[in-house]
Design a protein around this motif. Structure first.
Motif, PDB file in Angstrom:
ATOM      1  N   ILE A  38       0.821  -1.207   0.000  1.00  0.00           N
ATOM      2  CA  ILE A  38       0.000   0.000   0.000  1.00  0.00           C
ATOM      3  C   ILE A  38       0.858   1.262   0.000  1.00  0.00           C
ATOM      4  CG2 ILE A  38      -1.766   1.315   1.254  1.00  0.00           C
ATOM      5  CD1 ILE A  38      -2.852  -1.361   2.265  1.00  0.00           C
ATOM      6  N   CYS A  39       1.744   1.394   1.001  1.00  0.00           N
ATOM      7  CA  CYS A  39       2.577   2.601   1.069  1.00  0.00           C
ATOM      8  C   CYS A  39       3.887   2.452   0.305  1.00  0.00           C
ATOM      9  CB  CYS A  39       2.860   2.982   2.519  1.00  0.00           C
ATOM     10  SG  CYS A  39       3.865   1.766   3.415  1.00  0.00           S
ATOM     11  N   CYS A  40       4.215   1.207  -0.086  1.00  0.00           N
ATOM     12  CA  CYS A  40       5.416   0.904  -0.881  1.00  0.00           C
ATOM     13  C   CYS A  40       6.721   1.194  -0.146  1.00  0.00           C
ATOM     14  CB  CYS A  40       5.387   1.650  -2.224  1.00  0.00           C
ATOM     15  SG  CYS A  40       4.006   1.161  -3.279  1.00  0.00           S
ATOM     16  N   LEU A  41       6.678   1.280   1.179  1.00  0.00           N
ATOM     17  CA  LEU A  41       7.893   1.402   1.977  1.00  0.00           C
ATOM     18  C   LEU A  41       8.319   0.005   2.421  1.00  0.00           C
ATOM     19  CD1 LEU A  41       7.103   4.472   4.274  1.00  0.00           C
ATOM     20  CD2 LEU A  41       8.630   4.411   2.291  1.00  0.00           C
ATOM     21  N   PRO A  42       9.638  -0.229   2.592  1.00  0.00           N
ATOM     22  CA  PRO A  42      10.091  -1.549   3.030  1.00  0.00           C
ATOM     23  C   PRO A  42       9.456  -1.950   4.353  1.00  0.00           C
ATOM     24  CG  PRO A  42      11.949  -0.224   2.279  1.00  0.00           C
ATOM     25  CD  PRO A  42      10.773   0.699   2.348  1.00  0.00           C
ATOM     26  N   LEU A  43       9.091  -3.215   4.462  1.00  0.00           N
ATOM     27  CA  LEU A  43       8.535  -3.728   5.710  1.00  0.00           C
ATOM     28  C   LEU A  43       9.649  -3.961   6.715  1.00  0.00           C
ATOM     29  CD1 LEU A  43       6.026  -6.276   4.169  1.00  0.00           C
ATOM     30  CD2 LEU A  43       5.391  -4.288   5.555  1.00  0.00           C
ATOM     31  N   SER A  44       9.344  -3.733   7.973  1.00  0.00           N
ATOM     32  CA  SER A  44      10.318  -3.941   9.042  1.00  0.00           C
ATOM     33  C   SER A  44      10.604  -5.427   9.202  1.00  0.00           C
ATOM     34  CB  SER A  44       9.771  -3.367  10.351  1.00  0.00           C
ATOM     35  OG  SER A  44      10.575  -3.754  11.448  1.00  0.00           O
ATOM     36  N   VAL A  45      11.863  -5.759   9.574  1.00  0.00           N
ATOM     37  CA  VAL A  45      12.199  -7.165   9.831  1.00  0.00           C
ATOM     38  C   VAL A  45      11.538  -7.662  11.111  1.00  0.00           C
ATOM     39  CG1 VAL A  45      14.381  -7.076   8.580  1.00  0.00           C
ATOM     40  CG2 VAL A  45      14.341  -6.527  11.011  1.00  0.00           C
ATOM     41  N   ASP A  46      11.054  -6.738  11.936  1.00  0.00           N
ATOM     42  CA  ASP A  46      10.317  -7.104  13.149  1.00  0.00           C
ATOM     43  C   ASP A  46       8.875  -7.428  12.750  1.00  0.00           C
ATOM     44  OD1 ASP A  46       9.007  -7.357  15.542  1.00  0.00           O
ATOM     45  OD2 ASP A  46       9.768  -5.503  16.421  1.00  0.00           O
ATOM     46  N   ASP A  47       8.519  -8.723  12.794  1.00  0.00           N
ATOM     47  CA  ASP A  47       7.192  -9.112  12.304  1.00  0.00           C
ATOM     48  C   ASP A  47       6.050  -8.642  13.201  1.00  0.00           C
ATOM     49  OD1 ASP A  47       7.578 -10.836  14.409  1.00  0.00           O
ATOM     50  OD2 ASP A  47       7.727 -12.647  13.177  1.00  0.00           O
ATOM     51  N   HIS A  48       6.382  -8.020  14.326  1.00  0.00           N
ATOM     52  CA  HIS A  48       5.343  -7.428  15.166  1.00  0.00           C
ATOM     53  C   HIS A  48       4.827  -6.119  14.562  1.00  0.00           C
ATOM     54  CE1 HIS A  48       7.351 -10.065  18.180  1.00  0.00           C
ATOM     55  NE2 HIS A  48       6.089 -10.280  18.525  1.00  0.00           N
ATOM     56  N   ALA A  96      18.849   0.906   6.460  1.00  0.00           N
ATOM     57  CA  ALA A  96      17.747  -0.047   6.290  1.00  0.00           C
ATOM     58  C   ALA A  96      16.622   0.241   7.279  1.00  0.00           C
ATOM     59  CB  ALA A  96      18.262  -1.479   6.471  1.00  0.00           C
ATOM     60  N   VAL A  97      16.985   0.568   8.523  1.00  0.00           N
ATOM     61  CA  VAL A  97      15.976   0.883   9.547  1.00  0.00           C
ATOM     62  C   VAL A  97      15.242   2.167   9.183  1.00  0.00           C
ATOM     63  CG1 VAL A  97      15.634   1.545  11.959  1.00  0.00           C
ATOM     64  CG2 VAL A  97      17.162  -0.348  11.394  1.00  0.00           C
ATOM     65  N   ASP A  98      15.982   3.172   8.748  1.00  0.00           N
ATOM     66  CA  ASP A  98      15.378   4.457   8.401  1.00  0.00           C
ATOM     67  C   ASP A  98      14.383   4.328   7.245  1.00  0.00           C
ATOM     68  OD1 ASP A  98      16.802   5.704  10.382  1.00  0.00           O
ATOM     69  OD2 ASP A  98      18.357   6.507   9.049  1.00  0.00           O
ATOM     70  N   GLU A  99      14.680   3.422   6.303  1.00  0.00           N
ATOM     71  CA  GLU A  99      13.796   3.242   5.144  1.00  0.00           C
ATOM     72  C   GLU A  99      12.423   2.702   5.541  1.00  0.00           C
ATOM     73  OE1 GLU A  99      15.833   0.730   2.427  1.00  0.00           O
ATOM     74  OE2 GLU A  99      17.013   2.345   1.534  1.00  0.00           O
ATOM     75  N   THR A 100      12.345   2.046   6.699  1.00  0.00           N
ATOM     76  CA  THR A 100      11.066   1.468   7.128  1.00  0.00           C
ATOM     77  C   THR A 100      10.219   2.461   7.930  1.00  0.00           C
ATOM     78  OG1 THR A 100      11.912   0.587   9.235  1.00  0.00           O
ATOM     79  CG2 THR A 100      12.156  -0.800   7.273  1.00  0.00           C
ATOM     80  N   LYS A 101      10.758   3.643   8.195  1.00  0.00           N
ATOM     81  CA  LYS A 101      10.055   4.603   9.044  1.00  0.00           C
ATOM     82  C   LYS A 101       9.183   5.552   8.221  1.00  0.00           C
ATOM     83  CE  LYS A 101      13.527   4.694  12.754  1.00  0.00           C
ATOM     84  NZ  LYS A 101      14.469   5.543  13.487  1.00  0.00           N
ATOM     85  N   SER A 102       8.082   5.971   8.833  1.00  0.00           N
ATOM     86  CA  SER A 102       7.215   6.988   8.248  1.00  0.00           C
ATOM     87  C   SER A 102       6.356   7.556   9.369  1.00  0.00           C
ATOM     88  CB  SER A 102       6.304   6.393   7.161  1.00  0.00           C
ATOM     89  OG  SER A 102       5.286   5.604   7.749  1.00  0.00           O
ATOM     90  N   PRO A 103       5.874   8.787   9.226  1.00  0.00           N
ATOM     91  CA  PRO A 103       5.021   9.386  10.261  1.00  0.00           C
ATOM     92  C   PRO A 103       3.795   8.518  10.549  1.00  0.00           C
ATOM     93  CG  PRO A 103       5.723  11.058   8.705  1.00  0.00           C
ATOM     94  CD  PRO A 103       6.149   9.744   8.135  1.00  0.00           C
ATOM     95  N   GLN A 104       3.237   7.897   9.520  1.00  0.00           N
ATOM     96  CA  GLN A 104       2.054   7.068   9.685  1.00  0.00           C
ATOM     97  C   GLN A 104       2.356   5.841  10.519  1.00  0.00           C
ATOM     98  OE1 GLN A 104      -0.965   6.757   6.409  1.00  0.00           O
ATOM     99  NE2 GLN A 104      -0.202   4.653   6.324  1.00  0.00           N
TER     100      GLN A 104
END
Length: 282
Positions: free
Chosen positions: A72-82, A271-279
């Protein structure tokens, strides 16, 4: 050029004779009989070349984790499956940010909840959710097969779990390969270190960070520190924090060069920064 002749009988490749490459890509043969007769002479070189090919594939830095991007947002998913949820209706993994945005939309507009991606109505029971999953399995969806296998494992059906995970792994699902590695490691289907490592390698090649981390630890314990550090560096650059911690220990003991350690830290933060967004932070 030796590749223009059969390595066993020496016949040259002409219009009516087509030579076939050996898996190692070093020699060619005119037929299976010649290949079998030449096997004793070529076996060691072939195994060495195959190992080199395997390592080249194994130690290539994946572009992303096996999870990929949120659809949906096309940002990388976090490796933390939570931080994400797999939808049984479409087998899509949605980040918590998009899941939360969908919840807010439903609440504001007084709508019935639907999947954030495919808009399928919410399952009213566990049985209905499993029915949706089975539809995806019937469509040959490896993600759904893996999810079913994990669910069966949770309720103690090891044989059923193994069946579904094996099918998913055969279709290239990295998570299924990792789950199979754990089954072999824990002895739930018989302890087999070779099969455990094989599935870890397949999962790591597919971008599974926990599998990559486990491979690094195994190599470390076996005294192959260089290989172990390579695995941990790759995992760290994909965002795996446990691999960063292991690399710090390796750096203290002089097992990893300063520039490689620094590169891994930068890659991890990126890699961590790429998974972040305000939403996602809400």
């Amino acid at each position: 050029d030796n590749m223009m002749f059969c390595a066993s009988c020496g016949i040259a490749e002409v219009d009516e004779v087509k030579l076939k490459k050996c898996a190692c890509n070093l020699v060619r043969y005119c037929d299976a009989k010649c290949q079998k007769e030449h096997r004793s002479q070529h076996k060691q070189a072939c195994k060495k070349r195959a190992a080199e090919f395997r390592d080249k594939l194994l130690f290539k830095q994946p572009e992303s984790t096996f999870l990929g991007d949120c659809p949906i947002c096309c940002l990388p998913l976090s490796v933390d499956d939570h931080n994400s949820t797999m939808m049984s209706c479409c087998s899509k993994t949605i980040c918590d940010g998009c899941d939360y945005a969908n919840d807010m939309r439903v609440w504001r507009e007084s709508l019935k909840w639907t999947c954030p991606f495919c808009r399928h109505p919410a399952s009213r029971s566990k049985d209905e959710s499993n029915q949706n999953l089975m539809k995806r399995i019937e469509a040959n969806d490896p993600v759904a097969m893996c999810e079913m296998g994990l669910g069966l494992h949770d309720v103690g059906d090891i044989d059923g779990a193994f069946e579904y995970l094996t099918k998913a792994a055969a279709l290239g699902d990295a998570a299924a390969h990792f789950a199979l590695s754990l089954l072999y490691h824990n002895g739930e289907i018989g302890q087999d270190e070779k099969k455990e490592v094989y599935h870890l390698e397949e999962a790591a090649i597919g971008g599974h960070t926990r599998a990559r981390h486990n491979l690094g630890i195994i190599e470390e314990r076996n005294g192959r520190h260089d290989r172990g550090m390579k695995h941990l560096i790759i995992a760290a650059k994909l965002g795996d924090s446990k691999s960063v911690a292991a690399l710090k220990r390796g750096y203290r003991f002089g097992l990893v060069r300063k520039e490689d350690f620094a590169s891994a830290l930068r890659g991890h933060q990126a890699a961590v920064d790429e998974t972040k967004s305000p939403q996602r932070d809400e």
